[in-house]
Scaffold this active site. Structure first.
Site, mmCIF file in Angstrom:
data_model
loop_
_atom_site.group_PDB
_atom_site.id
_atom_site.type_symbol
_atom_site.label_atom_id
_atom_site.label_comp_id
_atom_site.label_asym_id
_atom_site.label_seq_id
_atom_site.Cartn_x
_atom_site.Cartn_y
_atom_site.Cartn_z
ATOM 1 N N ASP A 61 0.855 -1.180 0.000
ATOM 2 C CA ASP A 61 0.000 0.000 0.000
ATOM 3 C C ASP A 61 0.894 1.235 0.000
ATOM 4 O O ASP A 61 2.101 1.139 0.202
ATOM 5 C CB ASP A 61 -0.982 0.000 1.176
ATOM 6 C CG ASP A 61 -0.317 0.097 2.538
ATOM 7 O OD1 ASP A 61 0.878 -0.265 2.647
ATOM 8 O OD2 ASP A 61 -0.978 0.517 3.501
ATOM 9 N N TYR A 63 3.054 4.645 0.725
ATOM 10 C CA TYR A 63 3.716 5.224 1.893
ATOM 11 C C TYR A 63 2.734 6.166 2.573
ATOM 12 O O TYR A 63 1.942 6.840 1.914
ATOM 13 C CB TYR A 63 4.971 5.985 1.467
ATOM 14 C CG TYR A 63 6.059 5.112 0.883
ATOM 15 C CD1 TYR A 63 6.648 4.094 1.627
ATOM 16 C CD2 TYR A 63 6.521 5.318 -0.413
ATOM 17 C CE1 TYR A 63 7.659 3.302 1.099
ATOM 18 C CE2 TYR A 63 7.536 4.532 -0.963
ATOM 19 C CZ TYR A 63 8.100 3.522 -0.193
ATOM 20 O OH TYR A 63 9.096 2.742 -0.725
ATOM 21 N N PHE A 74 6.415 2.112 -4.363
ATOM 22 C CA PHE A 74 7.815 2.296 -3.970
ATOM 23 C C PHE A 74 8.389 3.666 -4.329
ATOM 24 O O PHE A 74 9.481 4.012 -3.894
ATOM 25 C CB PHE A 74 8.718 1.189 -4.551
ATOM 26 C CG PHE A 74 8.390 -0.179 -4.054
ATOM 27 C CD1 PHE A 74 8.697 -0.565 -2.757
ATOM 28 C CD2 PHE A 74 7.746 -1.098 -4.871
ATOM 29 C CE1 PHE A 74 8.383 -1.832 -2.276
ATOM 30 C CE2 PHE A 74 7.414 -2.372 -4.407
ATOM 31 C CZ PHE A 74 7.745 -2.738 -3.108
ATOM 32 N N HIS A 182 10.940 -9.426 0.564
ATOM 33 C CA HIS A 182 10.667 -7.995 0.398
ATOM 34 C C HIS A 182 11.950 -7.179 0.622
ATOM 35 O O HIS A 182 12.821 -7.585 1.392
ATOM 36 C CB HIS A 182 9.595 -7.573 1.416
ATOM 37 C CG HIS A 182 8.958 -6.263 1.116
ATOM 38 N ND1 HIS A 182 9.504 -5.060 1.529
ATOM 39 C CD2 HIS A 182 7.826 -5.949 0.442
ATOM 40 C CE1 HIS A 182 8.721 -4.071 1.124
ATOM 41 N NE2 HIS A 182 7.700 -4.583 0.455
#
Length: 217
Positions: A61, A63, A74, A182
């Site tokens: 989701d 930031y 990202f 991740h």
């Protein structure tokens, strides 16, 4: 056959889940600080055309702090980079043996056919995952299913358990699926570093007569 993300959104907007989702999102933006800016919610879909999508990088989701999210997974519009993005840049430089402009804005990738898609497209300030399980996952799962049906070769880069869980929708032999832990500091050293997703992506694209992604600005 749907040929654009605009057409896809129009189809989804008629469905019951989407109507409820839209009501929720409008209420959240009216009563709380939310990200990305409302007009940027579908930025990833507006900047990377469906038929020109060559790579999909899946995030969770947006930031959730000020001056960060602008609708691309990202990617940020601020000088202080989030730890996950710092690690992405580290792997990019190591993988490709290049220096990368680390200004945070990944829009240059979107313009080359890299869809930077979060599984949830909005979030309330300071509260990660606050808009989870409200309907966004249905919406983005349907995008992934739509992409899976595309004839052009696509590389799906899935980082972390949340993204890897979407692999169940990807069974088109024309595509390549790359998975790893991740890039967050909690898991990057468990297999993200050294996974070489950027060079592997370009090797696949070139082998299938597609232009490579220019990962550096």
């Amino acid at each position: 056959m749907i040929e654009s993300y605009k057409e896809f959104i129009e189809e989804e907007s008629k469905k019951e889940y989407y109507i409820k989702l839209k009501e929720f999102v409008l209420d959240e933006y009216a009563n709380h600080v939310c990200y990305p800016p409302y007009k940027k919610i579908f930025h990833a879909l507006s900047i990377t055309p469906l038929l020109e999508t060559k790579v999909v990088i899946l995030g969770q989701d947006p930031y959730h702090e000020k001056n960060q999210a602008h609708g691309l997974a990202f990617s940020v519009l601020c000088e202080k980079l989030p730890p996950s993005l710092i690690n992405i840049y580290k792997e990019m430089e190591s993988d490709l043996n290049v220096k990368v402009c680390q200004d945070g804005n990944l829009e240059y990738l979107s313009k080359q056919g890299v869809l930077l898609l979060n599984t949830s497209l909005t979030v309330r300030e300071h509260l990660a995952n606050s808009h989870a399980n409200k309907g966004w996952e249905i919406f983005t799962d349907n995008i992934i299913k739509l992409l899976n049906m595309q004839p052009q070769p696509i590389v799906f880069i899935l980082w972390g358990k949340n993204a890897i869980s979407k692999k169940v929708y990807l069974n088109n032999p024309n595509h390549l699926v790359l998975t790893s832990p991740h890039p967050s500091p909690l898991s990057a050293y468990n297999g993200f570093f050294g996974s070489k997703p950027f060079s592997k992506t370009n090797e696949f694209l070139l082998a299938h007569h597609q232009s490579a992604i220019k990962w550096t600005k």
